[in-house]
Scaffold this motif. Structure first.
Motif, PDB file in Angstrom:
ATOM      1  N   LYS A  57      11.585   3.156   0.813  1.00  0.00           N
ATOM      2  CA  LYS A  57      12.841   3.402   0.116  1.00  0.00           C
ATOM      3  C   LYS A  57      14.008   3.585   1.071  1.00  0.00           C
ATOM      4  O   LYS A  57      15.066   2.948   0.909  1.00  0.00           O
ATOM      5  CB  LYS A  57      12.722   4.642  -0.776  1.00  0.00           C
ATOM      6  N   ASP A  58      13.847   4.430   2.069  1.00  0.00           N
ATOM      7  CA  ASP A  58      14.964   4.747   2.948  1.00  0.00           C
ATOM      8  C   ASP A  58      15.445   3.523   3.715  1.00  0.00           C
ATOM      9  O   ASP A  58      16.656   3.309   3.874  1.00  0.00           O
ATOM     10  CB  ASP A  58      14.565   5.848   3.933  1.00  0.00           C
ATOM     11  N   ARG A  59      14.525   2.689   4.174  1.00  0.00           N
ATOM     12  CA  ARG A  59      14.922   1.505   4.939  1.00  0.00           C
ATOM     13  C   ARG A  59      15.551   0.453   4.032  1.00  0.00           C
ATOM     14  O   ARG A  59      16.491  -0.244   4.441  1.00  0.00           O
ATOM     15  CB  ARG A  59      13.726   0.923   5.691  1.00  0.00           C
ATOM     16  N   ILE A  60      15.065   0.330   2.815  1.00  0.00           N
ATOM     17  CA  ILE A  60      15.676  -0.611   1.869  1.00  0.00           C
ATOM     18  C   ILE A  60      17.099  -0.165   1.543  1.00  0.00           C
ATOM     19  O   ILE A  60      18.038  -0.971   1.540  1.00  0.00           O
ATOM     20  CB  ILE A  60      14.830  -0.718   0.588  1.00  0.00           C
ATOM     21  N   VAL A  61      17.266   1.138   1.275  1.00  0.00           N
ATOM     22  CA  VAL A  61      18.604   1.667   0.960  1.00  0.00           C
ATOM     23  C   VAL A  61      19.552   1.424   2.129  1.00  0.00           C
ATOM     24  O   VAL A  61      20.696   0.987   1.944  1.00  0.00           O
ATOM     25  CB  VAL A  61      18.523   3.171   0.622  1.00  0.00           C
ATOM     26  N   SER A  62      19.082   1.693   3.351  1.00  0.00           N
ATOM     27  CA  SER A  62      19.927   1.495   4.535  1.00  0.00           C
ATOM     28  C   SER A  62      20.297   0.029   4.712  1.00  0.00           C
ATOM     29  O   SER A  62      21.431  -0.299   5.073  1.00  0.00           O
ATOM     30  CB  SER A  62      19.209   2.011   5.782  1.00  0.00           C
ATOM     31  N   LEU A  63      19.337  -0.871   4.473  1.00  0.00           N
ATOM     32  CA  LEU A  63      19.603  -2.306   4.599  1.00  0.00           C
ATOM     33  C   LEU A  63      20.687  -2.743   3.612  1.00  0.00           C
ATOM     34  O   LEU A  63      21.632  -3.458   3.975  1.00  0.00           O
ATOM     35  CB  LEU A  63      18.321  -3.108   4.358  1.00  0.00           C
ATOM     36  N   PHE A  64      20.572  -2.302   2.369  1.00  0.00           N
ATOM     37  CA  PHE A  64      21.575  -2.679   1.363  1.00  0.00           C
ATOM     38  C   PHE A  64      22.914  -2.004   1.640  1.00  0.00           C
ATOM     39  O   PHE A  64      23.973  -2.596   1.383  1.00  0.00           O
ATOM     40  CB  PHE A  64      21.080  -2.328  -0.042  1.00  0.00           C
ATOM     41  N   SER A  65      22.882  -0.801   2.166  1.00  0.00           N
ATOM     42  CA  SER A  65      24.117  -0.106   2.488  1.00  0.00           C
ATOM     43  C   SER A  65      24.890  -0.844   3.571  1.00  0.00           C
ATOM     44  O   SER A  65      26.094  -1.110   3.432  1.00  0.00           O
ATOM     45  CB  SER A  65      23.810   1.323   2.953  1.00  0.00           C
ATOM     46  N   ARG A  66      24.198  -1.224   4.657  1.00  0.00           N
ATOM     47  CA  ARG A  66      24.873  -1.954   5.732  1.00  0.00           C
ATOM     48  C   ARG A  66      25.327  -3.331   5.255  1.00  0.00           C
ATOM     49  O   ARG A  66      26.416  -3.794   5.620  1.00  0.00           O
ATOM     50  CB  ARG A  66      23.940  -2.101   6.938  1.00  0.00           C
ATOM     51  N   GLY A  67      24.494  -3.970   4.436  1.00  0.00           N
ATOM     52  CA  GLY A  67      24.883  -5.262   3.887  1.00  0.00           C
ATOM     53  C   GLY A  67      26.141  -5.151   3.040  1.00  0.00           C
ATOM     54  O   GLY A  67      27.025  -6.024   3.078  1.00  0.00           O
ATOM     55  N   SER A  68      26.236  -4.074   2.284  1.00  0.00           N
ATOM     56  CA  SER A  68      27.411  -3.861   1.440  1.00  0.00           C
ATOM     57  C   SER A  68      28.663  -3.635   2.278  1.00  0.00           C
ATOM     58  O   SER A  68      29.757  -4.063   1.898  1.00  0.00           O
ATOM     59  CB  SER A  68      27.174  -2.671   0.511  1.00  0.00           C
TER      60      SER A  68
ATOM     61  N   LEU B   4      41.872  -2.677  -1.256  1.00  0.00           N
ATOM     62  CA  LEU B   4      40.818  -1.946  -1.952  1.00  0.00           C
ATOM     63  C   LEU B   4      39.499  -2.023  -1.181  1.00  0.00           C
ATOM     64  O   LEU B   4      38.734  -1.059  -1.147  1.00  0.00           O
ATOM     65  CB  LEU B   4      40.641  -2.501  -3.363  1.00  0.00           C
ATOM     66  N   ALA B   5      39.245  -3.184  -0.575  1.00  0.00           N
ATOM     67  CA  ALA B   5      38.016  -3.331   0.219  1.00  0.00           C
ATOM     68  C   ALA B   5      38.030  -2.411   1.439  1.00  0.00           C
ATOM     69  O   ALA B   5      36.997  -1.860   1.826  1.00  0.00           O
ATOM     70  CB  ALA B   5      37.845  -4.788   0.654  1.00  0.00           C
ATOM     71  N   ILE B   6      39.214  -2.250   2.047  1.00  0.00           N
ATOM     72  CA  ILE B   6      39.322  -1.314   3.174  1.00  0.00           C
ATOM     73  C   ILE B   6      39.000   0.107   2.713  1.00  0.00           C
ATOM     74  O   ILE B   6      38.250   0.845   3.371  1.00  0.00           O
ATOM     75  CB  ILE B   6      40.736  -1.385   3.788  1.00  0.00           C
ATOM     76  N   LEU B   7      39.560   0.483   1.578  1.00  0.00           N
ATOM     77  CA  LEU B   7      39.319   1.827   1.047  1.00  0.00           C
ATOM     78  C   LEU B   7      37.856   2.036   0.696  1.00  0.00           C
ATOM     79  O   LEU B   7      37.347   3.162   0.758  1.00  0.00           O
ATOM     80  CB  LEU B   7      40.186   2.055  -0.194  1.00  0.00           C
ATOM     81  N   ALA B   8      37.152   0.946   0.318  1.00  0.00           N
ATOM     82  CA  ALA B   8      35.757   1.051  -0.110  1.00  0.00           C
ATOM     83  C   ALA B   8      34.759   0.855   1.027  1.00  0.00           C
ATOM     84  O   ALA B   8      33.549   0.833   0.784  1.00  0.00           O
ATOM     85  CB  ALA B   8      35.477   0.038  -1.217  1.00  0.00           C
ATOM     86  N   LEU B   9      35.255   0.749   2.271  1.00  0.00           N
ATOM     87  CA  LEU B   9      34.341   0.498   3.395  1.00  0.00           C
ATOM     88  C   LEU B   9      33.297   1.596   3.555  1.00  0.00           C
ATOM     89  O   LEU B   9      32.159   1.342   3.946  1.00  0.00           O
ATOM     90  CB  LEU B   9      35.133   0.350   4.695  1.00  0.00           C
ATOM     91  N   GLY B  10      33.686   2.826   3.282  1.00  0.00           N
ATOM     92  CA  GLY B  10      32.745   3.934   3.421  1.00  0.00           C
ATOM     93  C   GLY B  10      31.872   4.155   2.205  1.00  0.00           C
ATOM     94  O   GLY B  10      30.917   4.950   2.250  1.00  0.00           O
ATOM     95  N   ALA B  11      32.162   3.436   1.109  1.00  0.00           N
ATOM     96  CA  ALA B  11      31.420   3.641  -0.140  1.00  0.00           C
ATOM     97  C   ALA B  11      29.918   3.341  -0.012  1.00  0.00           C
ATOM     98  O   ALA B  11      29.103   4.074  -0.586  1.00  0.00           O
ATOM     99  CB  ALA B  11      32.029   2.810  -1.260  1.00  0.00           C
ATOM    100  N   PRO B  12      29.509   2.289   0.718  1.00  0.00           N
ATOM    101  CA  PRO B  12      28.062   2.063   0.865  1.00  0.00           C
ATOM    102  C   PRO B  12      27.337   3.248   1.498  1.00  0.00           C
ATOM    103  O   PRO B  12      26.200   3.572   1.123  1.00  0.00           O
ATOM    104  CB  PRO B  12      27.992   0.826   1.759  1.00  0.00           C
ATOM    105  N   LEU B  13      27.995   3.910   2.448  1.00  0.00           N
ATOM    106  CA  LEU B  13      27.371   5.069   3.096  1.00  0.00           C
ATOM    107  C   LEU B  13      27.269   6.243   2.127  1.00  0.00           C
ATOM    108  O   LEU B  13      26.318   7.034   2.203  1.00  0.00           O
ATOM    109  CB  LEU B  13      28.176   5.468   4.328  1.00  0.00           C
TER     110      LEU B  13
END
Length: 400
Positions: free
Chosen positions: A129-140, A264-273
């Motif tokens: 789970k943790d590695r999948i979440v991290s992979l999708f977070s960085r991808g986002s 908006l994309a700049i503002l959302a850069l931290g959202a995946p984290l």
């Protein structure tokens, strides 16, 4: 470069390319077609019908990815995307644009599920789970980076010619096609040899995917699919109403939509984290419920906005929260998928999304015409609240 770094780099490159495309299509497609003199209902009907046609290709493309090669499926996707947007750039007649727009959605069918399936299996992180979440977070994050660049591209290109945004999308997809062709490797994946043709293979994969979905052990997947259906409808209502609200009700010039998308994309850069941290600490149920309630409130505030400043503030909240939701939701899906048919299950999820999205877009087009822009946006907010309750009462409390 190690195999893991190369795999992640290619995955993130694909996400970056998708981000550029989504930024320009999200902000400008509807406005561009309206600027050509096309009525709203034919445009939204095209969007809906095209998505439904894409559904017909989901399992055949999933069969290619699961039986033969995920690399092959992704190469086809990016090449067809290049052809589709090149056609939209070259022509301005509605009935000539129609087949190219549909081709773009078909191209996406070859990519949906294949990229993440390739990366997860290549990195051997299925069920982690943790590695999948991290992979999708960085991808986002890279996807948001693509949104930023796409927004800037659109802002400057529109000053030259509105049509050139489609050429920009076409060329970025062509570059990604060559990157995949030259550098992608498939490991920990063995093609399945069967004597059947692709049509029969598609039926086999469809049967396996539906059997997996309805199995008694997979209630979690059914809840995610059910909630995802209403979530897709909600964001479809909002995606149709939002640009019209900004340009028609609040008098924002269309050329600023692309720049706004980049901001908006700049503002959302931290959202995946944010999504990643919440999923690590709380699993999937609580983060999805809380984030959806928040985004529903933001949509309603946007719909009732009387000033451009308040509308942009509410839109920023929707954008940030949507990205965080995507990370948690995508991770939840892949956590319950099985590697053997991961791409086909991704196709099944895409079909669920496509039906909901096309229905939402079509109904939103009717809503704009008969109920007004504001009421259409508010309906989207109601669907978001419904989704939050589905996840609250349906998902497990803890996920290991």
């Amino acid at each position: 470069m190690t195999f893991e770094k190369k795999t992640k780099s290619i995955l993130y490159g694909m996400e970056f390319t998708h981000g550029i495309r989504r930024a320009l299509v999200w902000a400008l497609a509807l406005v561009y077609f309206v600027s050509l003199g096309f009525p709203i209902i034919p445009i939204t009907t095209l969007f809906a019908v095209s998505t439904i046609i894409m559904v017909l290709f989901e399992f055949p493309t999933g069969a290619i990815a699961d039986y033969d090669s995920r690399k092959k499926s992704l190469m086809i996707s990016f090449f067809l995307m290049f052809v589709a947007f090149l056609g939209i750039f070259l022509f301005t007649e509605f009935w000539i644009i129609v087949p190219f727009w549909i081709l773009g959605d078909i191209a996406w069918a070859f990519s949906s599920g294949a990229g993440s399936a390739w990366a997860i299996d290549a990195l051997k992180i299925a069920k982690k789970k943790d590695r999948i979440v991290s992979l999708f977070s960085r991808g986002s994050i890279f996807n948001q980076g693509g949104h930023i660049i796409g927004g800037l591209i659109g802002f400057f290109i529109i000053a030259i010619s509105f049509r050139f945004i489609w050429l920009a999308i076409a060329l970025t997809n062509l570059v990604m096609f060559f990157v995949i062709w030259r550098y992608m490797e498939e490991r920990n994946f063995k093609p399945t040899k069967t004597p059947h043709n692709y049509l029969m293979k598609s039926f086999i994969k469809a049967r396996e995917s539906f059997s997996y979905l309805i199995h008694s052990d997979n209630l979690e997947l059914r809840i995610l699919m059910f909630g995802g259906f209403f979530s897709a409808m909600a964001f479809s209502f909002f995606s149709i109403g939002m640009p019209l609200m900004l340009t028609q009700n609040l008098n924002l010039d269309p050329e600023y939509l692309s720049g706004l998308s980049g901001l908006l994309a700049i503002l959302a850069l931290g959202a995946p984290l944010i999504g990643e941290k919440m999923a690590h600490k709380k699993g999937f149920r609580k983060p999805l419920t809380g984030l959806l309630i928040a985004v529903g409130l933001a949509m309603i505030i946007f719909g009732f906005s009387k000033t451009l400043a308040l509308a942009i503030l509410a839109l920023a909240l929707v954008s940030i929260l949507e990205v965080a939701i995507d990370v948690v939701e995508d991770s939840a899906f892949h956590h319950v998928f099985t590697s053997r048919i991961r791409a086909s299950l991704g196709s099944l999820n895409s079909i669920n999304w496509a039906i909901a999205s096309s229905l939402g877009v079509f109904l939103a087009g009717l809503g704009v015409n008969f109920l007004g822009i504001v009421n259409t946006i508010l309906i989207g907010g109601i669907f978001v609240f419904l989704t939050s309750f589905i996840y609250l009462f349906g998902l497990k409390k803890e996920v290991k």
